[in-house]
Design a protein around this motif. Structure first.
Motif, short mmCIF file in Angstrom:
data_model
loop_
_atom_site.label_atom_id
_atom_site.label_comp_id
_atom_site.label_asym_id
_atom_site.label_seq_id
_atom_site.Cartn_x
_atom_site.Cartn_y
_atom_site.Cartn_z
N LYS A 156 5.36 -7.13 4.39
CA LYS A 156 4.96 -6.27 3.27
C LYS A 156 3.52 -5.81 3.41
CE LYS A 156 3.52 -9.98 0.10
NZ LYS A 156 3.68 -10.54 -1.26
N GLN A 157 2.69 -6.58 4.12
CA GLN A 157 1.30 -6.20 4.34
C GLN A 157 1.20 -4.85 5.04
OE1 GLN A 157 -1.66 -7.29 3.52
NE2 GLN A 157 -2.87 -5.98 4.88
N ASP A 158 2.17 -4.54 5.90
CA ASP A 158 2.18 -3.24 6.59
C ASP A 158 2.24 -2.09 5.58
OD1 ASP A 158 2.25 -4.75 8.87
OD2 ASP A 158 4.37 -4.39 9.29
N ILE A 159 3.05 -2.27 4.54
CA ILE A 159 3.19 -1.24 3.50
C ILE A 159 1.89 -1.12 2.72
CG2 ILE A 159 4.35 -0.65 1.34
CD1 ILE A 159 6.89 -1.86 2.49
N PHE A 160 1.34 -2.26 2.36
CA PHE A 160 0.08 -2.24 1.62
C PHE A 160 -1.02 -1.55 2.41
CE2 PHE A 160 -3.97 -4.27 0.32
CZ PHE A 160 -3.97 -3.90 -1.02
N GLN A 161 -1.09 -1.81 3.71
CA GLN A 161 -2.12 -1.20 4.55
C GLN A 161 -1.96 0.30 4.63
OE1 GLN A 161 -4.75 -3.15 5.88
NE2 GLN A 161 -5.54 -1.05 5.90
#
Length: 200
Positions: free
Chosen positions: A49-54
């Protein structure tokens, strides 16, 4: 729906959940369920999910930096009110924030200390905003539009004040119209709180 469109769709579902539930309370499974996609589809595009946040942070940062760096103090005319010119230059930034209220809300209310990657993304975001403000101040001093100052300290003061104003405006809704408050914000930034007695 092609691959790029599907990726953007997943990002939008992620953003909505991050805003509604908070980043730390949202799981990959939540995003998969909300987007109505297979787990394999998610992992075809992202690893976590960090990929989306980034992606969201990078897009928002690009928008804000473009608006901030359009505020060129060194080009301010000496024939016109500096406050009026800064107000005019600041409007694109205010409008950019207004159009991206969800991301503004997500960033300024983000609790840190739970996830190192998340913390680094938020810290990098603020670091780049701080750098842009510092650049404006340096250019303003070099162009003799504003007085000599320590750009590191004043940039931090401006960023801290801006974050609090955004909380009052977007989170607490204590400012009905940010455009009406802009004159006070600019006046304080330029002149502080000193009145005539301070000159005695």
């Amino acid at each position: 729906m092609n691959k790029s469109e599907r990726r953007d769709m997943i990002v939008e579902h992620g953003k909505r959940l991050f805003v509604q539930r908070g980043y730390h309370n949202t799981t990959v499974s939540d995003i998969i369920e909300d987007a109505r996609i297979a787990r394999s589809t998610f992992y075809n595009h992202f690893t976590q999910k960090q990929d989306i946040f980034q992606i969201l942070v990078d897009r928002f940062l690009e928008t804000l930096l473009r608006a901030i760096l359009s505020i060129n103090l060194s080009r301010a005319s000496r024939e016109l009110s500096l406050a009026d010119q800064i107000r005019e230059m600041t409007l694109p930034l205010i409008n950019a924030i207004d159009r991206n209220r969800e991301m503004t809300l997500l960033i300024i209310t983000a609790p840190q200390g739970h996830d190192n990657n998340f913390d680094r993304s938020v810290a990098d975001f603020y670091g780049k905003i701080l750098g842009a403000i510092r650049q404006l101040l340096v250019e303003g001093v070099e162009g003799e539009t504003i007085r000599p100052m320590n750009p590191e300290i004043i940039a931090s003061v401006i960023l801290g004040s801006a974050k609090q104003m955004l909380l009052q405006w977007i989170v607490y809704r204590e400012i009905d119209n940010i455009h009406d408050a802009l004159d006070d914000i600019i006046g304080f930034t330029l002149f502080g709180i000193a009145g005539s007695m301070a000159k005695r």
